[in-house]
Design an enzyme around this catalytic site. Structure first.
Site, PDB file in Angstrom:
ATOM      1  N   HIS A  72       0.804  -1.231  -0.172  1.00 47.38           N
ATOM      2  CA  HIS A  72       0.246  -0.110  -0.058  1.00 47.38           C
ATOM      3  C   HIS A  72       0.844   1.228   0.059  1.00 47.38           C
ATOM      4  O   HIS A  72       0.579   2.228   0.457  1.00 47.38           O
ATOM      5  CB  HIS A  72      -1.007   0.057   1.066  1.00 47.38           C
ATOM      6  CG  HIS A  72      -1.892  -1.048   1.176  1.00 47.38           C
ATOM      7  ND1 HIS A  72      -3.291  -0.914   0.675  1.00 47.38           N
ATOM      8  CD2 HIS A  72      -1.868  -2.220   1.796  1.00 47.38           C
ATOM      9  CE1 HIS A  72      -3.959  -1.995   0.771  1.00 47.38           C
ATOM     10  NE2 HIS A  72      -3.102  -2.973   1.472  1.00 47.38           N
ATOM     11  N   ASN A 145     -10.640  -2.612   2.296  1.00 47.26           N
ATOM     12  CA  ASN A 145     -10.278  -2.794   1.011  1.00 47.26           C
ATOM     13  C   ASN A 145     -11.342  -2.593   0.215  1.00 47.26           C
ATOM     14  O   ASN A 145     -12.261  -2.567   0.657  1.00 47.26           O
ATOM     15  CB  ASN A 145      -9.425  -4.210   0.444  1.00 47.26           C
ATOM     16  CG  ASN A 145      -8.087  -4.136   1.044  1.00 47.26           C
ATOM     17  OD1 ASN A 145      -7.367  -2.983   1.174  1.00 47.26           O
ATOM     18  ND2 ASN A 145      -7.609  -5.345   0.772  1.00 47.26           N
ATOM     19  N   HIS A 336      -3.865   1.148  11.961  1.00 46.82           N
ATOM     20  CA  HIS A 336      -3.787  -0.017  12.669  1.00 46.82           C
ATOM     21  C   HIS A 336      -4.875  -0.777  13.253  1.00 46.82           C
ATOM     22  O   HIS A 336      -5.915  -0.116  13.719  1.00 46.82           O
ATOM     23  CB  HIS A 336      -2.906   0.505  14.325  1.00 46.82           C
ATOM     24  CG  HIS A 336      -2.410  -0.833  14.908  1.00 46.82           C
ATOM     25  ND1 HIS A 336      -2.433  -2.069  14.649  1.00 46.82           N
ATOM     26  CD2 HIS A 336      -1.948  -0.645  16.330  1.00 46.82           C
ATOM     27  CE1 HIS A 336      -2.022  -2.722  15.635  1.00 46.82           C
ATOM     28  NE2 HIS A 336      -1.776  -2.255  16.450  1.00 46.82           N
TER      29      HIS A 336
HETATM   30 FE1  HDE Z   1      -2.609  -4.470   5.455  1.00 47.93          FE
HETATM   31  N1  HDE Z   1      -0.685  -4.000   5.779  1.00 47.93           N
HETATM   32  N2  HDE Z   1      -1.851  -6.598   6.029  1.00 47.93           N
HETATM   33  N3  HDE Z   1      -4.357  -5.368   4.878  1.00 47.93           N
HETATM   34  N4  HDE Z   1      -3.191  -2.998   4.821  1.00 47.93           N
HETATM   35  C1  HDE Z   1      -0.368  -2.666   5.660  1.00 47.93           C
HETATM   36  O1  HDE Z   1       0.697  -1.493   7.566  1.00 47.93           O
HETATM   37  C2  HDE Z   1      -0.739  -6.935   6.793  1.00 47.93           C
HETATM   38  C3  HDE Z   1      -4.616  -6.824   4.919  1.00 47.93           C
HETATM   39  C4  HDE Z   1      -4.214  -2.939   4.563  1.00 47.93           C
HETATM   40  O2  HDE Z   1      -3.151   3.564   4.039  1.00 47.93           O
HETATM   41  C5  HDE Z   1       1.031  -2.316   6.342  1.00 47.93           C
HETATM   42  O3  HDE Z   1       1.214   0.783   7.751  1.00 47.93           O
HETATM   43  C6  HDE Z   1      -0.581  -7.999   7.249  1.00 47.93           C
HETATM   44  C7  HDE Z   1      -5.932  -6.902   4.715  1.00 47.93           C
HETATM   45  C8  HDE Z   1      -4.485  -1.461   3.967  1.00 47.93           C
HETATM   46  O4  HDE Z   1      -1.842   3.376   5.475  1.00 47.93           O
HETATM   47  C9  HDE Z   1       1.432  -3.728   7.037  1.00 47.93           C
HETATM   48  C10 HDE Z   1      -1.888  -8.876   6.717  1.00 47.93           C
HETATM   49  C11 HDE Z   1      -6.757  -5.843   4.569  1.00 47.93           C
HETATM   50  C12 HDE Z   1      -3.199  -0.810   4.303  1.00 47.93           C
HETATM   51  C13 HDE Z   1       0.257  -4.491   6.769  1.00 47.93           C
HETATM   52  C14 HDE Z   1      -2.593  -7.617   6.114  1.00 47.93           C
HETATM   53  C15 HDE Z   1      -5.401  -4.830   4.542  1.00 47.93           C
HETATM   54  C16 HDE Z   1      -2.526  -1.846   4.835  1.00 47.93           C
HETATM   55  C17 HDE Z   1       1.724  -1.836   5.387  1.00 47.93           C
HETATM   56  C18 HDE Z   1      -2.328 -10.132   6.837  1.00 47.93           C
HETATM   57  C19 HDE Z   1      -7.945  -5.338   4.217  1.00 47.93           C
HETATM   58  C20 HDE Z   1      -2.775   0.648   3.836  1.00 47.93           C
HETATM   59  C21 HDE Z   1       2.180  -0.376   5.999  1.00 47.93           C
HETATM   60  C22 HDE Z   1      -2.403 -10.639   8.122  1.00 47.93           C
HETATM   61  C23 HDE Z   1      -8.989  -5.835   5.139  1.00 47.93           C
HETATM   62  C24 HDE Z   1      -2.994   1.576   5.067  1.00 47.93           C
HETATM   63  C25 HDE Z   1       1.194  -0.112   7.193  1.00 47.93           C
HETATM   64  C26 HDE Z   1      -2.680   3.035   4.743  1.00 47.93           C
HETATM   65  C27 HDE Z   1      -1.294  -1.789   5.331  1.00 47.93           C
HETATM   66  C28 HDE Z   1       0.129  -5.885   6.946  1.00 47.93           C
HETATM   67  C29 HDE Z   1      -3.799  -8.031   5.485  1.00 47.93           C
HETATM   68  C30 HDE Z   1      -5.566  -3.551   4.258  1.00 47.93           C
HETATM   69  C31 HDE Z   1       2.930  -4.255   6.659  1.00 47.93           C
HETATM   70  C32 HDE Z   1       0.326  -8.881   7.897  1.00 47.93           C
HETATM   71  C33 HDE Z   1      -6.822  -8.531   4.981  1.00 47.93           C
HETATM   72  C34 HDE Z   1      -5.728  -0.475   3.419  1.00 47.93           C
HETATM   73  O5  HDE Z   1       1.334  -3.654   8.546  1.00 47.93           O
END
Ligand code: HDE
Length: 700
Positions: A72, A145, A336
């Site tokens: 992202h 999402n 978060h």
């Molecule tokens: Fe994320 N995801 N994600 N994700 N995600 C990040 O956090 C992660 C997942 C989503 O505009 C990171 O600050 C893991 C699902 C959005 O700043 C990180 C898993 C969904 C955004 C991270 C998921 C998301 C992130 C990268 C599996 C939809 C952007 C930088 C367990 C419901 C937020 C950060 C923004 C961002 C980890 C799965 C949506 C690395 C480990 C499911 C919208 O922490």
């Protein structure tokens, strides 16, 4: 002071000094009178170490970049507010969901997932839709999402999935794209990805605008009421303007014509006062119905079809302010999933549980230490009184004790009681052996992929097949192509066969179980998400030239603009053209600086002079692209003759003045007078439908 005022005053407190109020200074506030030459020993001598202004300037420059998000990375954000329609006390005690007169400030960041910060906007990808609610009880983040399902079921697979999705490790190709071997290798071996992959191959993965896409919380969460009773909840954002998408060919061209297509669209709409709006809806499931579904509510690769559990609207969100500084706000915002407020709680979804670890961990790295909540965009409006201390970038000047219990600090800060809104975790009985094993309810990976497929309109299915052919056609490893198609056969044989034929692999065997999978959920089709039927913010290109009938054009233009459309006159060069009445008509943009893909509709005005005043190639290309991409095309007066250059066999075209004809989104009227109301009404109707997919193909 309302929460919104408080959020504003926090930002104001951090606002950099007004550059108009005084001279340039160093970071220490020392006035600078010369910033073009470094301090040297003589005019041609070496630079001096003591030039503190030079050294500060270069050092700060060297450190301007921080690590981008691992996923992202590319995003765009805006501020706004949320207000509930009515109290939700029946299900949740969350303070921001109680009083329709209370507006909670929000910051929303939309994003793509695969590409780096500088990648293009209109790639085929999931879009992030993350909302930070600055509630009176602390920050609540709904980090969702634009698809309601995710690719994996357990967070421990996330690094595998992302490594496969990201560019290939040896050459870092492709940027912002999923059409490559490693992703499809993973997909073909991990069938739980299939449902989300169906969404990724659909037009949902190329939204026309961030303002025109749905958002989903994805996981099942919990609402908790004042008595401690939990209710399962799934969150849905529905855009007021409807959900609309691009076509793949158009999306690809946009990547070159305007890599900032979605970002610019959001920014410009807000600047124009066209504030995007979404309705927040919830699907609620009583705790006792946890096992009433043929899949597990904790499985994030599943939806609850809206036809089974309706989405209940509970409030609306409006984005009405652009950030002042991209880095300070959009880049530094830290979401978060564990930022919860009382009244909202987790479930044991193993994907969500992993996220609850990941987001805090990633911010520590990205924002350089533990004090990122002090950055203005992250600061809650609720007062913070904690015993957390020190660390990199500590801004607060704490006094007194920093431990609990204490007597020397008067016992402060005291622990909150329930009456002060203390967060309490839902009491949930948990027992079981320590194991690494998925619940049996997580094993069906095909039924809902099939549900999605069978819910699509014909044109949506065609686009899905085309997308699979494109993506798998880019995969070099033939066995990966074959394996993926074999997986698709469990979804639908016709789908698998159409893809197989397109990519030159054998059509797989039929799966008898797939034949049984015929259920559909009409709410999943973009056909059901047309929005309020308005044409607000749609971009209309008018191809003007010398001799344009300005009076007639203006009549159409005023009417379209009154309905909220954005109309731009394009000509071969910038400046003015001479209209039929001899007056000068202002050109908004020169054709070579734009392209049909940047507009939603095209209008060819009439004029007594030559109907097609453009250099032929550019003019025809513009119209052809608009036609191929299903966009509404209007032609008036002699402009109708210009349209014939497209060789539109199979379409009805107007021949009698005053009797406009609208056929597959091509609206024609041979009238020459300034009364073009009927024509404009028909054109607006064609624009409200967004795209017209079943058009006969162009003959040449
Ligand atoms: Fe994320 N995801 N994600 N994700 N995600 C990040 O956090 C992660 C997942 C989503 O505009 C990171 O600050 C893991 C699902 C959005 O700043 C990180 C898993 C969904 C955004 C991270 C998921 C998301 C992130 C990268 C599996 C939809 C952007 C930088 C367990 C419901 C937020 C950060 C923004 C961002 C980890 C799965 C949506 C690395 C480990 C499911 C919208 O922490």
């Amino acid at each position: 002071m309302t929460s919104q005022d408080r959020k504003q005053s926090q930002r104001d407190a951090y606002r950099a000094a007004d550059p108009a109020d005084g001279p340039l200074t160093t970071d220490q506030g020392v006035a600078v009178g010369h910033t073009d030459d470094s301090l040297t020993a003589g005019e041609r001598g070496p630079t001096l170490l003591e030039d503190f202004h030079f050294r500060e300037k270069i050092t700060r420059f060297d450190h301007e970049r921080i690590p981008e998000r691992v996923v992202h990375a590319r995003g765009a954000g805006a501020y706004g507010f949320f207000e509930p329609y009515a109290s939700c006390a029946e299900f949740t005690r969350a303070a921001f969901l109680q009083d329709p007169s209370v507006r909670t400030p929000v910051f929303v960041r939309f994003s793509t997932v695969q590409g780096p910060r500088g990648s293009a906007d209109t790639v085929r990808d999931v879009r992030g839709f993350a909302t930070k609610f600055y509630t009176a009880e602390g920050n609540y983040d709904l980090v969702g999402n634009n698809f309601p399902v995710f690719f994996i079921q357990d967070g421990i697979k996330f690094p595998d999935f992302v490594h496969a999705l990201k560019p290939e490790p040896h050459n870092e190709i492709p940027t912002g794209a999923s059409a490559h071997d490693t992703l499809w290798d993973f997909v073909s071996l991990q069938p739980e990805t299939l449902h989300a992959i169906m969404w990724l191959m659909s037009d949902r993965a190329i939204p026309r605008s961030y303002r025109m896409m749905q958002g989903f919380g994805v996981h099942t969460f919990r609402f908790v009421d004042a008595t401690g009773r939990g209710t399962f909840v799934k969150f849905h954002w529905k855009p007021k303007l409807g959900a609309h998408s691009l076509v793949w060919d158009e999306a690809q061209e946009c990547q070159g014509r305007d890599p900032d297509f979605n970002r610019r669209d959001l920014w410009q709409a807000i600047e124009n006062g066209e504030f995007p709006e979404w309705e927040l809806g919830v699907q609620l499931v009583a705790e006792e119905d946890e096992f009433a579904f043929p899949y597990d509510l904790l499985d994030a690769t599943k939806i609850i079809p809206e036809e089974q559990v309706p989405v209940r609207p509970i409030g609306r969100m409006v984005l009405d302010r652009n950030p002042d500084n991209f880095f300070a706000e959009t880049e530094q915002v830290a979401f978060h999933t564990a930022n919860l407020v009382p009244g909202i709680d987790f479930t044991n979804d193993p994907l969500l549980q992993a996220r609850n670890f990941s987001y805090l961990d990633t911010q520590l790295m990205r924002l350089g230490g533990p004090n990122f909540a002090q950055i203005p965009v992250n600061q809650p409006v609720a007062p913070v009184r904690s015993n957390q201390r020190d660390g990199f970038h500590q801004h607060a000047i704490h006094t007194g004790t920093s431990y609990t219990p204490n007597s020397l600090g008067g016992g402060c800060p005291a622990l909150a009681g329930a009456e002060q809104g203390a967060f309490t975790h839902l009491t949930e009985r948990v027992e079981g052996a320590k194991i690494r094993r998925r619940s049996p309810g997580f094993t069906d990976h095909h039924s809902q992929a099939a549900l999605f497929w069978h819910s699509m309109a014909d044109w949506e299915r065609r686009h899905i097949v085309d997308a699979f052919r494109f993506e798998l056609g880019k995969v070099a490893a033939r066995q990966v192509r074959r394996r993926t198609v074999a997986e698709l056969a469990h979804v639908d044989h016709a789908l698998a066969a159409a893809v197989a034929e397109g990519i030159g692999v054998p059509v797989p065997e039929r799966d008898p179980a797939a034949v049984e999978r015929k259920a559909s959920s009409p709410a999943l089709s973009l056909e059901s998400l047309r929005g309020d039927g308005s044409i607000r913010t749609r971009q209309v290109a008018v191809l003007v030239g010398e001799g344009v009938d300005a009076a007639q054009l203006d009549a159409v233009r005023v009417e379209l603009e009154e309905q909220g459309a954005v109309v731009e006159a394009l000509a071969a060069t910038d400046g003015k053209v001479t209209a039929a009445d001899g007056n000068q008509y202002t050109v908004d943009r020169a054709l070579p600086t734009v392209a049909s893909v940047l507009y939603d509709a095209v209008l060819i005005p009439g004029g007594p002079a030559r109907p097609a005043p453009w250099p032929d190639a550019a003019y025809l290309r513009f119209l052809r692209d608009a036609y191929r991409h299903g966009k509404p095309i209007g032609a008036l007066g002699s402009g109708v003759g210009a349209l014939s250059r497209l060789d539109l066999r199979g379409l009805r075209i107007a021949s009698e003045p005053g009797r406009p004809v609208s056929d597959h989104g091509v609206v024609t009227d041979t009238s020459t007078g300034p009364d073009a109301r009927e024509f404009t009404r028909a054109l607006a109707g064609a624009m409200a439908a967004h795209r017209h997919w079943s058009r006969p193909p162009l003959q040449r």
